[in-house]
Design a protein around this motif. Structure first.
Motif, short mmCIF file in Angstrom:
data_model
loop_
_atom_site.label_atom_id
_atom_site.label_comp_id
_atom_site.label_asym_id
_atom_site.label_seq_id
_atom_site.Cartn_x
_atom_site.Cartn_y
_atom_site.Cartn_z
N LEU A 193 -7.50 -13.39 4.51
CA LEU A 193 -8.55 -12.77 4.13
C LEU A 193 -9.57 -12.61 5.29
O LEU A 193 -10.19 -11.57 5.50
N ALA A 194 -9.76 -13.65 6.12
CA ALA A 194 -10.69 -13.87 7.19
C ALA A 194 -10.55 -12.71 8.02
O ALA A 194 -11.27 -12.02 8.73
N GLU A 195 -9.11 -12.72 8.34
CA GLU A 195 -8.50 -11.92 9.50
C GLU A 195 -8.71 -10.03 8.97
O GLU A 195 -9.05 -9.46 9.63
N LEU A 196 -8.32 -10.06 7.73
CA LEU A 196 -8.74 -8.56 6.96
C LEU A 196 -10.09 -8.34 7.12
O LEU A 196 -10.44 -7.09 7.48
N ARG A 197 -11.09 -9.01 7.03
CA ARG A 197 -12.34 -8.90 6.98
C ARG A 197 -13.01 -8.73 8.19
O ARG A 197 -13.79 -7.95 8.62
N GLY A 198 -12.09 -9.44 9.40
CA GLY A 198 -12.47 -8.99 10.72
C GLY A 198 -12.07 -7.77 11.18
O GLY A 198 -12.98 -7.26 11.80
N CYS A 238 -11.97 -5.06 9.21
CA CYS A 238 -12.63 -4.11 8.77
C CYS A 238 -14.18 -4.24 9.51
O CYS A 238 -14.63 -2.91 9.57
N ALA A 239 -14.56 -5.13 9.98
CA ALA A 239 -15.75 -5.63 10.55
C ALA A 239 -15.69 -4.75 11.94
O ALA A 239 -16.67 -3.81 12.13
N ARG A 240 -14.79 -4.85 12.54
CA ARG A 240 -14.31 -4.06 13.71
C ARG A 240 -14.23 -2.48 13.60
O ARG A 240 -14.43 -1.75 14.65
N MET A 241 -13.70 -2.29 12.52
CA MET A 241 -13.65 -0.64 12.08
C MET A 241 -14.64 0.01 11.83
O MET A 241 -14.99 1.16 11.90
N ALA A 242 -15.57 -0.56 11.14
CA ALA A 242 -16.64 -0.18 10.49
C ALA A 242 -17.57 0.56 11.44
O ALA A 242 -18.03 1.87 10.89
N PRO A 243 -17.87 0.42 12.81
CA PRO A 243 -18.54 1.41 13.51
C PRO A 243 -17.85 2.81 13.59
O PRO A 243 -18.58 3.67 14.07
N HIS A 244 -16.55 2.84 13.41
CA HIS A 244 -15.61 4.00 13.75
C HIS A 244 -16.00 4.89 12.59
O HIS A 244 -15.31 5.91 12.66
N TRP A 245 -16.18 4.40 11.41
CA TRP A 245 -16.14 5.11 10.09
C TRP A 245 -17.41 6.31 10.18
O TRP A 245 -18.61 5.48 10.36
N VAL A 246 -17.09 7.29 9.86
CA VAL A 246 -18.34 8.27 9.91
C VAL A 246 -18.50 8.86 8.56
O VAL A 246 -17.75 8.87 7.51
N VAL A 247 -19.91 8.54 8.21
CA VAL A 247 -20.35 8.80 6.88
C VAL A 247 -20.90 10.28 6.91
O VAL A 247 -21.76 10.48 7.58
N PRO A 248 -20.37 11.19 6.25
CA PRO A 248 -20.78 12.41 6.14
C PRO A 248 -22.17 12.64 5.52
O PRO A 248 -22.65 11.84 4.82
#
Length: 65
Positions: free
Chosen positions: A14-19, A21-31
Motif C-alpha cells: 500500500l505504501a508503494e501504491l500511495r507513493g 499515486c503521489a508522484r503521478m498527482a502533478p500529471h493529472w489535469v483537472v478540467p
C-alpha cells in the motif's frame, strides 16, 4: 483447456501504491468547472423504472426513509 499462463499478482505494498499515486498527482489535469443549467422537465422523456426496481430502492434506508 487453455494454455494461457497467468502472471502472479503484484506484491506491491500500500505504501508503494500511495507513493506512485503521489508522484503521478502533478500529471493529472483537472478540467475547468463549467456551470450547467438544470434540464427542463419537458425535455426529460423515455425514462421508465420497473415497479420492482422502484420498490427495491424504496425499501433501502438510504433512499426510502
Amino acid at each position: 483447456m487453455s494454455n494461457t499462463i497467468v502472471p502472479p499478482e503484484s506484491e506491491m505494498s500500500l505504501a508503494e501504491l500511495r507513493g506512485d499515486c503521489a508522484r503521478m498527482a502533478p500529471h493529472w489535469v483537472v478540467p475547468a468547472k463549467t456551470a450547467t443549467k438544470p434540464v427542463e422537465p419537458s425535455r426529460i422523456h423515455g425514462v421508465t423504472v420497473p415497479p420492482s426496481s422502484a420498490r427495491l430502492i424504496d425499501a433501502m434506508s438510504d433512499y426510502g426513509d
